[in-house]
Scaffold this motif. Structure first.
Motif, short mmCIF file in Angstrom:
data_model
loop_
_atom_site.label_atom_id
_atom_site.label_comp_id
_atom_site.label_asym_id
_atom_site.label_seq_id
_atom_site.Cartn_x
_atom_site.Cartn_y
_atom_site.Cartn_z
N ARG A 146 0.68 -1.22 -0.17
CA ARG A 146 -0.06 0.07 -0.02
C ARG A 146 0.98 1.57 0.10
N LEU A 147 1.82 1.22 0.69
CA LEU A 147 2.86 2.36 0.73
C LEU A 147 3.31 2.70 -0.73
N LEU A 148 3.88 1.67 -1.42
CA LEU A 148 4.40 1.78 -2.78
C LEU A 148 3.16 2.01 -3.89
N ASP A 149 1.81 1.89 -3.32
CA ASP A 149 0.95 1.95 -4.17
C ASP A 149 0.64 0.85 -5.63
N ILE A 150 0.85 -0.55 -4.90
CA ILE A 150 1.10 -1.69 -5.80
C ILE A 150 0.13 -2.65 -5.05
N ASP A 151 -0.20 -3.63 -6.01
CA ASP A 151 -0.70 -4.93 -5.40
C ASP A 151 0.16 -5.60 -4.73
N ARG A 152 -0.26 -6.71 -4.01
CA ARG A 152 0.72 -7.46 -3.23
C ARG A 152 1.58 -8.61 -3.98
N VAL A 153 0.89 -9.04 -5.06
CA VAL A 153 1.77 -10.07 -5.72
C VAL A 153 2.81 -9.18 -6.65
N THR A 154 2.71 -7.95 -6.97
CA THR A 154 4.01 -7.18 -7.45
C THR A 154 4.76 -6.77 -6.54
N TYR A 155 4.48 -6.92 -5.07
CA TYR A 155 5.23 -6.48 -4.13
C TYR A 155 6.23 -7.75 -3.67
N ARG A 156 5.64 -8.92 -3.93
CA ARG A 156 6.33 -10.37 -3.62
C ARG A 156 7.80 -10.33 -4.34
N GLU A 157 7.75 -9.75 -5.59
CA GLU A 157 9.03 -9.43 -6.30
C GLU A 157 10.19 -9.03 -5.41
N ILE A 158 9.85 -8.14 -4.65
CA ILE A 158 11.11 -7.62 -3.68
C ILE A 158 10.89 -7.77 -2.08
N ALA A 159 9.82 -8.50 -1.74
CA ALA A 159 9.66 -8.88 -0.24
C ALA A 159 11.02 -9.42 0.29
N ASP A 160 11.44 -10.54 -0.38
CA ASP A 160 12.60 -11.12 0.14
C ASP A 160 14.06 -10.16 0.37
N PRO A 161 14.35 -9.41 -0.92
CA PRO A 161 15.20 -8.20 -0.66
C PRO A 161 15.05 -7.30 0.34
N VAL A 162 13.71 -6.97 0.42
CA VAL A 162 13.36 -5.71 1.57
C VAL A 162 13.99 -6.45 3.04
N ARG A 163 13.49 -7.55 3.26
CA ARG A 163 14.05 -8.29 4.33
C ARG A 163 15.47 -8.09 4.55
N ASP A 164 16.14 -8.29 3.52
CA ASP A 164 17.73 -8.57 3.51
C ASP A 164 18.28 -7.29 3.65
N LEU A 165 17.46 -6.10 3.53
CA LEU A 165 17.85 -4.70 3.71
C LEU A 165 18.41 -4.52 5.00
N ALA A 166 17.63 -5.39 6.04
CA ALA A 166 18.16 -5.22 7.51
C ALA A 166 19.50 -5.64 7.90
N LEU A 167 20.13 -6.15 6.81
CA LEU A 167 21.26 -6.74 7.00
C LEU A 167 22.38 -5.75 7.41
N ILE A 168 22.17 -4.52 6.82
CA ILE A 168 22.94 -3.26 6.85
C ILE A 168 23.04 -2.63 8.17
N HIS A 169 22.00 -3.34 9.14
CA HIS A 169 22.34 -2.83 10.74
C HIS A 169 23.34 -3.58 11.20
N ARG A 170 23.92 -4.60 10.87
CA ARG A 170 24.61 -5.70 11.59
C ARG A 170 26.01 -4.86 11.78
N LEU A 171 26.76 -5.35 12.74
CA LEU A 171 28.01 -4.53 13.13
C LEU A 171 29.15 -5.43 12.48
N THR A 172 28.73 -6.22 11.57
CA THR A 172 29.70 -6.92 11.00
C THR A 172 29.48 -6.70 9.30
N PRO A 173 29.60 -5.63 8.77
CA PRO A 173 29.15 -5.42 7.37
C PRO A 173 30.05 -6.29 6.48
N SER A 174 31.29 -6.80 6.72
CA SER A 174 32.01 -7.48 5.73
C SER A 174 31.56 -8.67 5.43
N GLU A 175 30.69 -9.32 6.67
CA GLU A 175 30.16 -10.63 6.50
C GLU A 175 28.63 -10.44 5.77
#
Length: 382
Positions: A146-175
């Motif tokens: 809804r934020l992106l103004d798209i349907d959920r099927v379309t959002y699923r294309e980036i659902a996993d990458p969006v979850r992976d974005l949280a990796l940038i919070h890690r203390l060990t960026p090299s990993e």
């Protein structure tokens, strides 16, 4: 500089998979007003010092130093790493806050929408389920779409990458640089295509994309907090039941969760000028780790326990403080409250059916699996 205690007590491995932020050494350091050491720098635990340092203008987010601290020197990697919200300097954060404000007041962040999506996600649930996958994920996907103004099927294309974005919070960026960078590239490409399709001008596109990228990053801690909330309230069935009809009770349970076990347990800052801290002087460019989990428990009666109806003696620091205070703090609290009320109205108190499984302790933390039994209430309102 005064000599420091080099006993095993004084050093903690905050990036170990077995590490937890309720570790007794952190608790003892908080009570005694001591610093602990880690390979990333000193760890501060007491509320007064953490609160002061979060507001200290000479302590900054510094992606370049964090990368170099982890042995990463690739300038290309640093360019995208430095551009993301949590690593912005204060003035950049303020500009971004202004561009995000209309989105946070938009339909995707209405509590009523979050509550409706929680009910929709649980329409077929009556018994055992895995809460994060079966409830939290669909709610988050619906809000992001809804934020992106798209349907959920379309959002699923980036659902996993969006979850992976949280990796940038890690203390060990090299990993985590490889999957995090891939996620950023996938989401940026998707947003670029979406901007063209929605007629966003070339001049508006960088700001448009960055504000949406920043909000998408924030959905992962929201998802994990939903899992934590249900797991915590399994031990407080009366509060769960009362939350359905009483917004004050629901809000109190949410705020106590945010105090007790924030999804961002540790924040890293770098000194721009010499900093006197306990028994040492930190030179410019030194990292400091601020432990929100322990700071939030400092000075609270029985602060290490979750008491959903607690009246806290001081504000928690889970969303930071000062110029870098989390832009989505109010929206997150309101949404969590609305979802809790909707679930409590539909279901009897949750009952665990197995152990929770948590993700890595640094960065964004929380249970990634919460197996519970949710039994439907019978009656017209269920």
């Amino acid at each position: 500089m005064a000599e420091r205690d080099e006993t095993p007590f004084s050093f903690i491995e905050v990036d170990s998979l077995s590490f937890r932020f309720d570790d007794h050494r952190l608790r003892t350091a908080r009570i005694e007003g001591r610093l602990l050491d880690s390979k990333y720098g000193p760890v501060v635990c007491d509320h007064a010092t953490v609160g002061r340092l979060l507001r200290e203008p000479t302590l900054v987010h510094d992606p370049w130093r964090q990368l170099r601290h982890a042995g990463v020197t690739d300038q290309t990697i640093g360019s995208w790493f430095a551009s993301l919200l949590i690593f912005s300097r204060a003035e950049d954060h303020g500009t971004l806050r202004q561009s995000m404000r209309p989105l946070l007041r938009g339909p995707a962040f209405e509590p009523s929408f979050a509550a409706a999506e929680a009910l929709a996600a649980t329409a077929g649930i009556d018994g055992e389920c895995e809460f994060v996958e079966d409830v939290a994920d669909p709610v988050v996907h619906a809000q992001a779409a809804r934020l992106l103004d798209i349907d959920r099927v379309t959002y699923r294309e980036i659902a996993d990458p969006v979850r992976d974005l949280a990796l940038i919070h890690r203390l060990t960026p090299s990993e985590v640089l490889a999957p995090a960078r891939a996620a950023v590239e996938q989401v940026q490409d998707f947003l670029g295509r979406l901007a063209r399709r929605q007629g966003v001008t070339a001049a508006e596109r960088p700001r448009w994309a960055r504000s949406r990228m920043s909000l998408l990053i924030g959905f992962e801690p929201y998802r994990l907090a939903l899992g934590q909330l249900v797991a915590a309230l399994a031990d407080h069935p009366r509060t769960w039941s009362a939350a359905a009809a009483d917004e004050t009770t629901a809000r109190s349970a949410v705020r106590e969760l945010l105090r007790w076990m924030p999804t961002a347990p540790l924040q890293i800052r770098f000194t721009e000028t010499p900093l006197a801290l306990a028994d040492r002087i930190l030179e410019p460019g030194s990292p400091v780790l601020l432990c929100a989990v322990q700071a939030n428990r400092d000075g609270e009666p029985d602060g290490d326990a979750y008491h959903p109806l607690r009246e806290p003696g001081r504000p928690h620091l889970s969303f930071g403080a000062g110029l870098h205070y989390c832009t989505g703090a109010t929206a997150s609290e309101r949404q969590l409250t609305a979802v809790l009320r909707a679930l409590a109205a539909r279901f009897h108190p949750p009952r665990p059916t197995g152990p929770e499984r948590w993700g890595p302790p640094s960065g964004v933390q929380g249970p990634i699996e919460v197996p519970v039994r949710l039994d439907r209430r019978r009656g017209r309102d269920a």
